[in-house]
Design an enzyme around this catalytic site. Structure first.
Site, PDB file in Angstrom:
ATOM      1  N   HIS A  83     -22.875  13.700 -17.792  1.00 53.63           N
ATOM      2  CA  HIS A  83     -23.313  14.791 -18.665  1.00 53.63           C
ATOM      3  C   HIS A  83     -23.911  14.305 -19.982  1.00 53.63           C
ATOM      4  O   HIS A  83     -25.008  14.688 -20.361  1.00 53.63           O
ATOM      5  CB  HIS A  83     -22.142  15.725 -18.989  1.00 53.63           C
ATOM      6  CG  HIS A  83     -21.403  16.216 -17.778  1.00 53.63           C
ATOM      7  ND1 HIS A  83     -22.032  16.508 -16.598  1.00 53.63           N
ATOM      8  CD2 HIS A  83     -20.085  16.480 -17.570  1.00 53.63           C
ATOM      9  CE1 HIS A  83     -21.140  16.942 -15.714  1.00 53.63           C
ATOM     10  NE2 HIS A  83     -19.945  16.914 -16.278  1.00 53.63           N
ATOM     11  N   ASP A  92     -25.930  17.773 -11.813  1.00 56.58           N
ATOM     12  CA  ASP A  92     -25.182  17.541 -13.038  1.00 56.58           C
ATOM     13  C   ASP A  92     -25.251  18.869 -13.764  1.00 56.58           C
ATOM     14  O   ASP A  92     -26.309  19.252 -14.267  1.00 56.58           O
ATOM     15  CB  ASP A  92     -25.846  16.439 -13.883  1.00 56.58           C
ATOM     16  CG  ASP A  92     -25.007  16.116 -15.103  1.00 56.58           C
ATOM     17  OD1 ASP A  92     -24.520  17.070 -15.748  1.00 56.58           O
ATOM     18  OD2 ASP A  92     -24.824  14.940 -15.413  1.00 56.58           O
ATOM     19  N   HIS A  93     -24.128  19.592 -13.774  1.00 60.57           N
ATOM     20  CA  HIS A  93     -24.244  20.988 -14.209  1.00 60.57           C
ATOM     21  C   HIS A  93     -24.675  21.115 -15.674  1.00 60.57           C
ATOM     22  O   HIS A  93     -25.148  22.158 -16.081  1.00 60.57           O
ATOM     23  CB  HIS A  93     -22.970  21.775 -13.900  1.00 60.57           C
ATOM     24  CG  HIS A  93     -21.826  21.529 -14.826  1.00 60.57           C
ATOM     25  ND1 HIS A  93     -20.992  20.448 -14.720  1.00 60.57           N
ATOM     26  CD2 HIS A  93     -21.377  22.224 -15.899  1.00 60.57           C
ATOM     27  CE1 HIS A  93     -20.077  20.507 -15.665  1.00 60.57           C
ATOM     28  NE2 HIS A  93     -20.284  21.575 -16.404  1.00 60.57           N
TER      29      HIS A  93
END
Ligand code: BG6
Length: 537
Positions: free
Chosen positions: A282, A219-220
């Site tokens: 996010h 999950d950037h």
């Protein structure tokens, strides 16, 4: 720190003048990274540029190879040329350094194959063995699944069948004598499932072939510096934790706003919508880091255990007054950056009768001692007035106001944690205006990454790729976390489906907002109904 086989992780120290005196650098073991979906957007825009930047910062081992895997039949050299162009366009520091690039590109290879074809994986195995032999690598491998999600299960199955990613020995198994066995880790891109059932099914497929200790669900947002700084801010400072609870906090607002529309991703977004695209992953991850209890150690499972408790403590939205908790909408034509822009339904690959939401606002409650009674308001949308991601902690008013009418301009304190852009933290408080009268005005105390540290933060993917190579899972989501967030989010999707089924047309009735505005009036109402207002970030 130990790796998944229980052996000590390598921690060679490499000098980097910018970080001198700040922290010890960790450099991973020599390894090869295979990127499935190497022809895709992610590999071009994020992965290769991140690997190039890591090389430039001397954070990758000298012996490191990249193998792109995709369906097109192209040569190593063509792939290298494409990647050079991609890095020139997207790497953090551009243009790329020609000398550095030629050394980097020498260890980039391309392997053609279908994700469902076992023979392609057998051939890949041989190719990796040849590359490893020629470069003196010892078999450490990272497999990056940057394919469309529909291929995740096939790739994992094929990896398992070809015995490309053997499971590590069980925890507590006697350690082998001599060098630790090579590692095989798998990074899985988002979206991890599209609802609770599909996420569970994917977890089952994954666990058939791999051990959870090999799986890095990316999950950037967790790779963003400011998101990580949440942990430092909360737990490395003594003064914030005592006020991080329902005694002092009135409510929390989390905004993930984007000014762009869906761009060329209409086909994908039609199936996703903002709730899946931004909130399930996010923003719920950000929320869980913000709200979790202090972990007993800065250790992957200790941190993830605490995040999981937050996700499990999210109260299900009550069916009876659903609209007071959830608002969704779609952007109509409007303007962005002074330009007229079209509405969502006019975008490429979007149905003219689409009911996919491009905006969502939610009120959440966390049923825990710390957060009982503190609402969390979360909103995310495309085609909003600007790109900004922030967490704003609104504190309670002072218990007794001394200043009568002169204090009318006193606002409750707000701590704004800016995740992007202009990363930083600001604390707003009331201050006396200079002069003989006791007038009060709001002022702000600010910390900005740019001015304090004088360096631009690295890209999220740089940090996450490096952490995976180092075997550090702290910033990756665990199977149970993903399922817990889907469990909460999927109930909202189910309710939307039921509502649509009750309409005569079988379609949802969706409010719209003009592109370039802060969303529909209902989002404002969600706040005003509670006597609050969205902060203008
Ligand atoms: C992605 C979403 O995961 O995150 C995109 O699929 C979104 O729709 C993007 O634009 C936002 O990421 P960032 O890093 O630009 O905030």
């Amino acid at each position: 720190m130990l790796d998944e086989s229980g052996a000590p992780r390598s921690a060679t120290v490499m000098p980097n003048p910018l970080r001198e005196g700040l922290a010890e650098e960790r450099v991973p073991e020599p390894a090869v990274m295979v990127i499935f979906g190497a022809s895709g957007d992610l590999a071009h825009r994020k992965l290769l540029p991140a690997l190039y930047s890591l090389t430039r910062d001397r954070l990758l081992p000298a012996r490191f190879a990249i193998v792109g895997f995709a369906r097109r039949a192209i040569s190593d050299d063509t792939f290298r040329e494409e990647m050079r162009a991609a890095c020139n366009e997207h790497a953090r520091r551009r243009p790329i350094d020609p000398a550095l690039w030629s050394a980097f590109a020498r260890n980039i290879f391309y392997h053609q194959g279908e994700y469902e074809d076992p023979a392609a994986f057998v051939a890949l195995k041989q190719r990796l063995a040849d590359i490893e032999k020629s470069l003196g690598l010892h078999g450490n491998r990272v497999f990056y699944l940057a394919t469309p999600p529909s291929s995740f299960a096939s790739v994992i199955r094929s990896l398992g069948q070809a015995e490309l990613a053997p499971k590590p020995p069980p925890p507590g198994a006697p350690k082998p004598l001599g060098a630790p066995p090579p590692f095989a880790r798998v990074i899985i891109e988002k979206p991890f499932g599209s609802d609770l059932e599909t996420a569970r099914a994917l977890n089952r497929d994954v666990h058939e072939a791999l051990d959870e200790r090999q799986i890095y669900r990316i999950d950037h947002y967790l790779g963003k510096e400011t998101v990580q700084n949440l942990l430092v801010f909360r737990f490395a400072n003594g003064i914030f934790e005592p006020i991080w609870n329902n005694r002092f906090v009135d409510h929390v607002q989390i905004t993930g706003a984007e000014s762009i529309g869906v761009e060329a991703r209409g086909g994908y977004f039609e199936q996703a919508g903002s709730l899946r695209d931004m909130v399930q992953n996010h923003l719920l991850q950000v929320l869980s880091l913000f709200a979790m209890e202090p972990p007993v150690a800065f250790d992957p499972d200790a941190v993830r255990d605490e995040k999981l408790k937050v996700l499990k403590a999210l109260r299900y939205i009550p069916a009876s007054d659903f609209e007071q908790y959830v608002v969704r909408a779609q952007y109509a034509a409007g303007s962005s950056g002074g330009q007229a822009v079209r509405g969502y339904r006019e975008e490429a690959n979007v149905s003219p009768t689409s009911t996919t939401e491009t905006f969502v606002a939610l009120k959440l409650n966390i049923d825990s001692w710390r957060w009982a009674g503190v609402p969390f308001y979360v909103r995310s949308g495309k085609r909003l007035p600007k790109r900004v991601t922030e967490i704003a902690v609104h504190f309670k008013e002072a218990p007794h106001l001394l200043f009568g009418r002169r204090g009318d301009s006193i606002r409750p304190n707000v701590l704004a944690i800016r995740i992007q852009p202009d990363e930083g933290i600001a604390l707003n408080f009331g201050s006396k205006l200079p002069g003989p009268a006791m007038e009060i005005a709001p002022v702000s105390m600010e910390f900005r990454y740019g001015s304090s540290f004088g360096v631009e933060p690295p890209e999220a993917y740089e940090r996450l790729l490096l952490d995976c190579l180092l075997g550090d899972m702290t910033l990756f989501t665990r199977a149970d976390e993903v399922e817990a967030s889907w469990a909460w989010v999927s109930r909202i999707h189910r309710r939307w489906a039921e509502d649509a089924a009750q309409q005569e047309s079988g379609r949802a009735v969706l409010p719209t907002y003009p592109a370039g505005s802060w969303g529909p009036a209902a989002a404002e109402k969600l706040m005003t109904a509670d006597g609050r207002a969205w902060r203008l970030p």
